[in-house]
Write an enzyme that holds these catalytic residues in place. Structure first.
Site, PDB file in Angstrom:
ATOM      1  N   GLU A  90       0.833  -1.196   0.000  1.00 41.25           N
ATOM      2  CA  GLU A  90       0.000   0.000   0.000  1.00 41.25           C
ATOM      3  C   GLU A  90       0.870   1.250   0.000  1.00 41.25           C
ATOM      4  OE1 GLU A  90      -4.154  -1.317   2.133  1.00 41.25           O
ATOM      5  OE2 GLU A  90      -2.513  -0.691   3.448  1.00 41.25           O
ATOM      6  N   CYS A 351      -1.162   6.575  10.010  1.00 43.08           N
ATOM      7  CA  CYS A 351       0.020   5.938  10.590  1.00 43.08           C
ATOM      8  C   CYS A 351      -0.342   4.641  11.297  1.00 43.08           C
ATOM      9  CB  CYS A 351       0.698   6.873  11.580  1.00 43.08           C
ATOM     10  SG  CYS A 351       1.435   8.332  10.827  1.00 43.08           S
TER      11      CYS A 351
END
Length: 357
Positions: A90, A351
Site C-alpha cells: 500500500e 500511521c
C-alpha cells in the site's frame, strides 16, 4: 535476469553500455520511465526499435497494477499496488491545501519488526522492494492526482534501513532531475531506529530528512512496544543521532505515538523531553490509530513476526485535547513539538494502519 526496477537511475548508463549504447540513451530511458510514465518499452519511441527489443529481453519492464483505490473524506487516497510477482503493498497520497502532494511510500512488503500498534508489523515480512518499485509508488500517486509530487516520506510498509541499498536507490530516482525531481529536503527517511542505517545515512551526499520512530524513551517500555528493536539500545540510538547531527548539521525528528497509560505518564514524558532536548530534535506527536481488522497473513509464505508479538493491539488512544496538553508540556520543557494531523484514518490509511489488505 534483472528486471528494470532492479536498477537505480545512476545505473542506467552502465546498463546502456552493456548493450553497446551511448550514455545519452540512459537519460532518454529515465525520462520515459519516470517523467512520461511509459507503460512499456514500445512506448519509448525515440529509442531504436532494436534497443527496445534488447531491453525487453535484458531488463523486462512490468508496471505495477493498481488493485484497489480508496478515497478518504479528507481527500487522502490509498492504493493497493500489485507487482509482477503478485506481491502487493500500500501507498498513500496526501494532498495539501497549498497545492502540495505528499506520497507515503512503502520500502518492504510487510515488516519484520512487529511493533505492537502497527498493522504492517502484525503481518510479518514478505520481501524487500526493488528501487523502481519504491519510486513507482510516487509515479502512480502523481498520475492519479494529476499533480506533481512535492514531498515523499518512507512511512509506509516496512523498515527502510532493513532494505537500505534499494531504498536509497529508489529515493535517488525520486530526487533525480531525470526522475521525479523532488528536492532532497522534501524527502523524509523514516526509520524505527536501526542504528547502522543512521550511521550510513550520515555519510550519504543527499540532504534527505531523517525521522526516527521513538515511541518511548524508557528502554523497557520501548522494548515492549517495538519488540524487533530489543537489540538496539536507546543509549546507542542517542549516540548515533548526536553523531548524525554533528556530521550533517541536520536535526532529526522524533516520532512519538501517544498511547494511554503507556506513553503519556509523567515518567515517559520527562524521559522524552530529556532525550529530545539533548539532541535539539523536533518531536512529532501522533495519535494512536485503530488497528484494521484482518491484518494477519493468510497462507504459508508470509514470514514472521518477532516471538511474543501480540496478534492485535489492545492499546488505547488519547483524546486530541490530552494530546494538545502534552504538546504544550513539551514546549514548556524546551522541546519543539507538534501534533501531527491524522489523515485518511477512515480508509485505514493513517500511521500504523497499512496492511496490504
Amino acid at each position: 535476469m534483472n528486471n528494470l526496477f532492479t536498477y537505480g537511475i545512476d545505473e542506467y548508463p552502465a546498463l546502456m553500455d552493456s548493450l553497446g549504447q551511448p550514455t545519452f540513451r540512459a537519460g532518454q530511458l529515465a525520462r520515459w520511465l519516470w517523467q512520461r510514465d511509459a507503460a512499456g518499452y514500445d512506448a519509448m519511441t525515440d529509442l531504436p526499435k532494436e534497443l527496445r527489443a534488447r531491453l525487453a529481453s535484458a531488463a523486462p519492464l512490468t508496471r505495477a497494477h493498481v488493485a484497489t483505490r480508496q478515497v478518504a473524506r479528507d481527500g487522502t487516497r490509498k492504493y493497493l499496488l500489485a507487482f509482477a510477482d503478485g506481491v502487493s503493498v500500500e501507498c498513500v497520497g496526501i494532498p495539501g491545501r497549498d497545492g502540495r502532494l505528499t506520497v507515503c511510500v512503502s520500502t518492504q512488503a510487510g515488516c519484520a519488526l512487529g511493533c505492537v500498534f502497527c498493522a504492517t508489523g502484525q503481518g510479518g515480512l514478505t520481501r524487500d522492494l526493488l528501487p523502481g518499485e519504491i519510486a513507482e509508488q510516487a509515479v502512480v500517486v502523481g498520475r492519479d492526482f494529476q499533480r506533481r509530487v512535492s514531498h515523499v516520506v518512507t512511512m509506509g510498509q516496512g523498515e527502510p534501513f532493513l532494505n537500505y541499498d534499494a531504498t536509497l536507490l529508489g529515493l535517488r530516482i525520486i530526487n533525480a532531475t531525470d526522475g521525479l525531481g523532488v528536492g532532497a529536503r522534501h524527502i523524509t527517511l523514516s526509520t524505527a531506529g536501526i542504528i547502522a542505517g543512521i550511521e550510513r545515512l550520515a555519510n550519504e551526499p543527499e540532504q534527505f530528512t531523517l525521522a526516527v520512530s521513538l515511541h518511548s524513551a524508557i528502554q523497557t517500555q520501548r522494548d515492549e512496544l517495538m519488540p524487533g528493536l530489543r537489540g538496539q539500545s536507546l543509549e546507542r540510538l542517542h549516540t548515533a543521532l548526536a553523531q548524525y547531527y554533528e556530521h550533517t548539521h541536520r536535526r532529526p525528528s522524533l516520532e512519538y505515538t501517544l498511547i494511554a497509560r503507556q506513553s503519556d505518564t509523567d515518567a515517559q514524558l520527562d524521559a522524552l523531553a530529556d532525550f529530545a532536548r539533548s539532541l535539539g530534535a523536533h518531536v512529532n506527536l501522533i495519535l494512536l490509530n485503530k488497528m484494521p481488522a484482518n491484518t494477519n497473513p493468510i497462507g504459508d509464505d508470509a514470514p514472521q513476526r518477532p516471538v511474543g508479538t501480540p496478534q492485535r493491539s489492545t492499546y488505547i488512544p488519547l483524546s486530541e485535547n490530552h494530546a494538545n496538553e502534552i504538546c504544550a508540556r513539551l514546549r514548556t520543557a524546551g522541546v519543539e513539538a507538534t501534533l501531527r494531523a491524522s489523515r485518511g484514518a477512515d480508509i485505514d490509511a493513517a500511521c500504523g494502519q497499512l496492511a496490504a489488505r
